[in-house]
Write a protein that holds these residues in place. Structure first.
Motif, PDB file in Angstrom:
ATOM      1  N   THR A   1      25.318  16.211  25.961  1.00  0.00           N
ATOM      2  CA  THR A   1      24.273  15.242  25.652  1.00  0.00           C
ATOM      3  C   THR A   1      22.926  15.785  26.082  1.00  0.00           C
ATOM      4  OG1 THR A   1      24.565  14.151  27.782  1.00  0.00           O
ATOM      5  CG2 THR A   1      25.849  13.304  25.922  1.00  0.00           C
ATOM      6  N   PHE A   2      21.871  15.302  25.466  1.00  0.00           N
ATOM      7  CA  PHE A   2      20.523  15.682  25.875  1.00  0.00           C
ATOM      8  C   PHE A   2      19.679  14.420  26.033  1.00  0.00           C
ATOM      9  CE2 PHE A   2      20.064  15.296  21.331  1.00  0.00           C
ATOM     10  CZ  PHE A   2      18.780  14.837  21.141  1.00  0.00           C
ATOM     11  N   HIS A   3      18.740  14.469  26.931  1.00  0.00           N
ATOM     12  CA  HIS A   3      17.919  13.297  27.246  1.00  0.00           C
ATOM     13  C   HIS A   3      16.432  13.629  27.177  1.00  0.00           C
ATOM     14  CE1 HIS A   3      21.545  11.191  28.473  1.00  0.00           C
ATOM     15  NE2 HIS A   3      21.859  12.244  29.206  1.00  0.00           N
TER      16      HIS A   3
ATOM     17  N   LYS B   1      10.897   5.353  18.803  1.00  0.00           N
ATOM     18  CA  LYS B   1      11.613   4.573  19.806  1.00  0.00           C
ATOM     19  C   LYS B   1      12.842   5.387  20.200  1.00  0.00           C
ATOM     20  CE  LYS B   1      10.231  -0.112  18.599  1.00  0.00           C
ATOM     21  NZ  LYS B   1      10.686  -1.470  18.250  1.00  0.00           N
ATOM     22  N   PHE B   2      12.819   5.902  21.407  1.00  0.00           N
ATOM     23  CA  PHE B   2      13.852   6.829  21.843  1.00  0.00           C
ATOM     24  C   PHE B   2      14.785   6.129  22.816  1.00  0.00           C
ATOM     25  CE2 PHE B   2      15.335  10.930  21.365  1.00  0.00           C
ATOM     26  CZ  PHE B   2      15.647  11.543  22.562  1.00  0.00           C
ATOM     27  N   LYS B   3      16.074   6.364  22.672  1.00  0.00           N
ATOM     28  CA  LYS B   3      17.057   5.696  23.524  1.00  0.00           C
ATOM     29  C   LYS B   3      16.936   6.123  24.978  1.00  0.00           C
ATOM     30  CE  LYS B   3      22.010   4.747  23.924  1.00  0.00           C
ATOM     31  NZ  LYS B   3      22.183   5.236  25.287  1.00  0.00           N
ATOM     32  N   SER B   4      16.753   7.418  25.193  1.00  0.00           N
ATOM     33  CA  SER B   4      16.645   7.924  26.564  1.00  0.00           C
ATOM     34  C   SER B   4      15.181   8.122  26.940  1.00  0.00           C
ATOM     35  CB  SER B   4      17.384   9.258  26.696  1.00  0.00           C
ATOM     36  OG  SER B   4      18.757   9.085  26.442  1.00  0.00           O
TER      37      SER B   4
ATOM     38  N   SER C   1      16.483   1.951  22.657  1.00  0.00           N
ATOM     39  CA  SER C   1      17.124   1.221  21.577  1.00  0.00           C
ATOM     40  C   SER C   1      18.566   0.965  21.985  1.00  0.00           C
ATOM     41  CB  SER C   1      17.070   2.031  20.270  1.00  0.00           C
ATOM     42  OG  SER C   1      15.740   2.272  19.905  1.00  0.00           O
ATOM     43  N   LYS C   2      18.833  -0.196  22.554  1.00  0.00           N
ATOM     44  CA  LYS C   2      20.156  -0.503  23.075  1.00  0.00           C
ATOM     45  C   LYS C   2      21.134  -0.832  21.950  1.00  0.00           C
ATOM     46  CE  LYS C   2      18.343  -2.227  27.473  1.00  0.00           C
ATOM     47  NZ  LYS C   2      18.269  -3.374  28.411  1.00  0.00           N
ATOM     48  N   ASP C   3      20.672  -1.506  20.933  1.00  0.00           N
ATOM     49  CA  ASP C   3      21.538  -1.922  19.843  1.00  0.00           C
ATOM     50  C   ASP C   3      21.583  -0.834  18.780  1.00  0.00           C
ATOM     51  OD1 ASP C   3      23.101  -3.235  18.047  1.00  0.00           O
ATOM     52  OD2 ASP C   3      21.654  -4.814  17.585  1.00  0.00           O
ATOM     53  N   ILE C   4      22.474   0.153  18.960  1.00  0.00           N
ATOM     54  CA  ILE C   4      22.548   1.271  18.024  1.00  0.00           C
ATOM     55  C   ILE C   4      23.015   0.804  16.656  1.00  0.00           C
ATOM     56  CG2 ILE C   4      23.679   3.483  17.565  1.00  0.00           C
ATOM     57  CD1 ILE C   4      23.846   3.905  20.566  1.00  0.00           C
ATOM     58  N   GLN C   5      24.046  -0.033  16.616  1.00  0.00           N
ATOM     59  CA  GLN C   5      24.546  -0.530  15.336  1.00  0.00           C
ATOM     60  C   GLN C   5      23.477  -1.346  14.631  1.00  0.00           C
ATOM     61  OE1 GLN C   5      27.524   0.348  13.943  1.00  0.00           O
ATOM     62  NE2 GLN C   5      26.643  -0.636  12.131  1.00  0.00           N
TER      63      GLN C   5
ATOM     64  N   LYS D   1       0.839  -1.195   0.000  1.00  0.00           N
ATOM     65  CA  LYS D   1       0.000   0.000   0.000  1.00  0.00           C
ATOM     66  C   LYS D   1       0.879   1.253   0.000  1.00  0.00           C
ATOM     67  CE  LYS D   1      -4.061  -1.875   2.376  1.00  0.00           C
ATOM     68  NZ  LYS D   1      -4.891  -1.817   3.603  1.00  0.00           N
ATOM     69  N   TRP D   2       0.286   2.358  -0.416  1.00  0.00           N
ATOM     70  CA  TRP D   2       0.991   3.631  -0.436  1.00  0.00           C
ATOM     71  C   TRP D   2       0.992   4.206   0.970  1.00  0.00           C
ATOM     72  CZ3 TRP D   2       4.150   6.337  -3.343  1.00  0.00           C
ATOM     73  CH2 TRP D   2       4.263   7.716  -3.141  1.00  0.00           C
ATOM     74  N   ASN D   3       2.179   4.312   1.578  1.00  0.00           N
ATOM     75  CA  ASN D   3       2.273   4.741   2.967  1.00  0.00           C
ATOM     76  C   ASN D   3       3.527   5.587   3.161  1.00  0.00           C
ATOM     77  OD1 ASN D   3       1.751   4.854   5.774  1.00  0.00           O
ATOM     78  ND2 ASN D   3       3.219   3.212   6.115  1.00  0.00           N
ATOM     79  N   PRO D   4       3.471   6.884   2.799  1.00  0.00           N
ATOM     80  CA  PRO D   4       4.661   7.744   2.937  1.00  0.00           C
ATOM     81  C   PRO D   4       5.046   7.909   4.401  1.00  0.00           C
ATOM     82  CG  PRO D   4       2.966   8.777   1.566  1.00  0.00           C
ATOM     83  CD  PRO D   4       2.331   7.623   2.251  1.00  0.00           C
ATOM     84  N   HIS D   5       6.303   7.714   4.707  1.00  0.00           N
ATOM     85  CA  HIS D   5       6.776   7.919   6.071  1.00  0.00           C
ATOM     86  C   HIS D   5       8.277   8.134   6.072  1.00  0.00           C
ATOM     87  CE1 HIS D   5       7.109   3.570   5.336  1.00  0.00           C
ATOM     88  NE2 HIS D   5       8.104   3.578   6.196  1.00  0.00           N
ATOM     89  N   ILE D   6       8.780   8.576   7.199  1.00  0.00           N
ATOM     90  CA  ILE D   6      10.191   8.916   7.347  1.00  0.00           C
ATOM     91  C   ILE D   6      10.777   8.176   8.543  1.00  0.00           C
ATOM     92  CG2 ILE D   6      11.833  10.782   7.818  1.00  0.00           C
ATOM     93  CD1 ILE D   6       9.835  12.704   6.542  1.00  0.00           C
ATOM     94  N   HIS D   7      11.971   7.623   8.354  1.00  0.00           N
ATOM     95  CA  HIS D   7      12.716   7.039   9.465  1.00  0.00           C
ATOM     96  C   HIS D   7      13.867   7.970   9.800  1.00  0.00           C
ATOM     97  CE1 HIS D   7      11.008   2.911   9.760  1.00  0.00           C
ATOM     98  NE2 HIS D   7      10.632   3.172   8.524  1.00  0.00           N
ATOM     99  N   CYS D   8      14.084   8.201  11.080  1.00  0.00           N
ATOM    100  CA  CYS D   8      15.154   9.110  11.496  1.00  0.00           C
ATOM    101  C   CYS D   8      16.032   8.468  12.566  1.00  0.00           C
ATOM    102  CB  CYS D   8      14.581  10.399  12.075  1.00  0.00           C
ATOM    103  SG  CYS D   8      13.553  11.354  10.956  1.00  0.00           S
ATOM    104  N   LEU D   9      17.328   8.696  12.437  1.00  0.00           N
ATOM    105  CA  LEU D   9      18.277   8.384  13.498  1.00  0.00           C
ATOM    106  C   LEU D   9      18.806   9.718  14.019  1.00  0.00           C
ATOM    107  CD1 LEU D   9      20.353   5.352  12.164  1.00  0.00           C
ATOM    108  CD2 LEU D   9      18.808   5.378  14.106  1.00  0.00           C
ATOM    109  N   ILE D  10      18.565  10.006  15.291  1.00  0.00           N
ATOM    110  CA  ILE D  10      18.941  11.308  15.855  1.00  0.00           C
ATOM    111  C   ILE D  10      19.995  11.102  16.941  1.00  0.00           C
ATOM    112  CG2 ILE D  10      18.106  13.382  17.011  1.00  0.00           C
ATOM    113  CD1 ILE D  10      15.319  12.719  15.944  1.00  0.00           C
ATOM    114  N   PRO D  11      21.203  11.651  16.766  1.00  0.00           N
ATOM    115  CA  PRO D  11      22.237  11.533  17.814  1.00  0.00           C
ATOM    116  C   PRO D  11      21.818  12.291  19.064  1.00  0.00           C
ATOM    117  CG  PRO D  11      23.182  12.224  15.706  1.00  0.00           C
ATOM    118  CD  PRO D  11      21.691  12.348  15.589  1.00  0.00           C
ATOM    119  N   GLU D  12      22.122  11.744  20.218  1.00  0.00           N
ATOM    120  CA  GLU D  12      21.804  12.420  21.470  1.00  0.00           C
ATOM    121  C   GLU D  12      22.955  13.343  21.859  1.00  0.00           C
ATOM    122  OE1 GLU D  12      20.955   9.253  24.200  1.00  0.00           O
ATOM    123  OE2 GLU D  12      18.859   9.219  23.658  1.00  0.00           O
TER     124      GLU D  12
END
Length: 236
Positions: free
Chosen positions: A34-36, A83-86, A100-104, A11-22
């Motif tokens: 760092t920010f939490h 899903k936020f690490k902190s 998200s413990k497994d960053i790699q 199906k047509w489902n536009p979305h964005i995945h982001c990896l944001i450094p803390e």
């Protein structure tokens, strides 16, 4: 930041995945902190505003009531699954407090996600030439069950081609100190974190690697590799 459009059922489902450094880098102080906390409410509303703005620029939502209805029906903004690490105690998203413990592992997932086609070939189970139909299946993440589908060939092709990016469209973009234009800033961040470069990403190194890659696909190179013959030494 990979942008991709893909669902198991095509199906047509536009979305964005982001990896944001803390991490936040200060140019003035040349320091990292760092920010939490991440304001997910603001993220939802900003995403809503920008998405509606882009739709209008593309010629959609011409009537004011159409735009107003979207804001009225979604007063908290468009849905953001994060899903936020902190821990973000101010967030109303239950998923935001999952770490998200497994960053790699997250990075590897995004690389595979952005590079794979709309559907795998092994999900196509049958092509019927007489009835001009294609049978395929998908696994629904909601119920974890297999669903078998039979489509007309043209309908199946239409399902696939809507997922083909436009010419020159990049499925992955980098912002902040990860952007190509901010290479010097990223070097400073790595230096402050004590991270050594595993590879040489200089322009000279990348240009040489690209030249070697292009050389391997030339007819002359294939002839030498396959038959140990050079075109100018071949006898007629």
């Amino acid at each position: 930041m990979p942008l991709y459009i893909l669902l198991q059922d095509l199906k047509w489902n536009p979305h964005i995945h982001c990896l944001i450094p803390e991490l936040i880098y200060s140019f003035k102080k040349d320091k990292i902190k760092t920010f939490h906390h991440f304001n997910f409410i603001k993220l939802r509303k900003t995403f809503q505003f920008e998405f509606i703005r882009l739709i209008q620029e593309a010629g959609g939502l011409k009537k004011p009531e159409e735009k107003n209805r979207l804001y009225k029906d979604h007063p908290k903004g468009f849905y953001v699954y994060a899903k936020f690490k902190s821990n973000d105690n101010d967030s109303n998203d239950a998923s935001a407090n999952k770490k998200s413990k497994d960053i790699q592992g997250c990075v590897n997932y995004f690389i595979r996600y952005a590079g794979r086609p709309a559907t795998a070939e092994n999900r196509i189970t049958e092509y019927n030439k007489e009835s001009k139909t294609v049978s395929w299946f998908y696994n629904d993440h909601k119920d974890e069950k297999r669903h078998d589908v039979t489509d007309n060939v043209i309908d199946f092709i239409n399902r696939l081609i809507i997922h083909i990016p436009d010419y020159h469209f990049l499925t992955t973009r980098y912002y902040g100190f990860y952007a190509n234009a901010s290479k010097k800033t990223l070097d400073k961040v790595h230096a402050l974190l004590g991270i050594k470069k595993n590879k040489d990403y200089s322009r000279e190194k990348r240009t040489k690697a690209l030249k070697n890659k292009l050389n391997k696909i030339r007819y002359r190179t294939h002839l030498i590799d396959s038959f140990n013959l050079r075109p100018n030494s071949m006898q007629m």
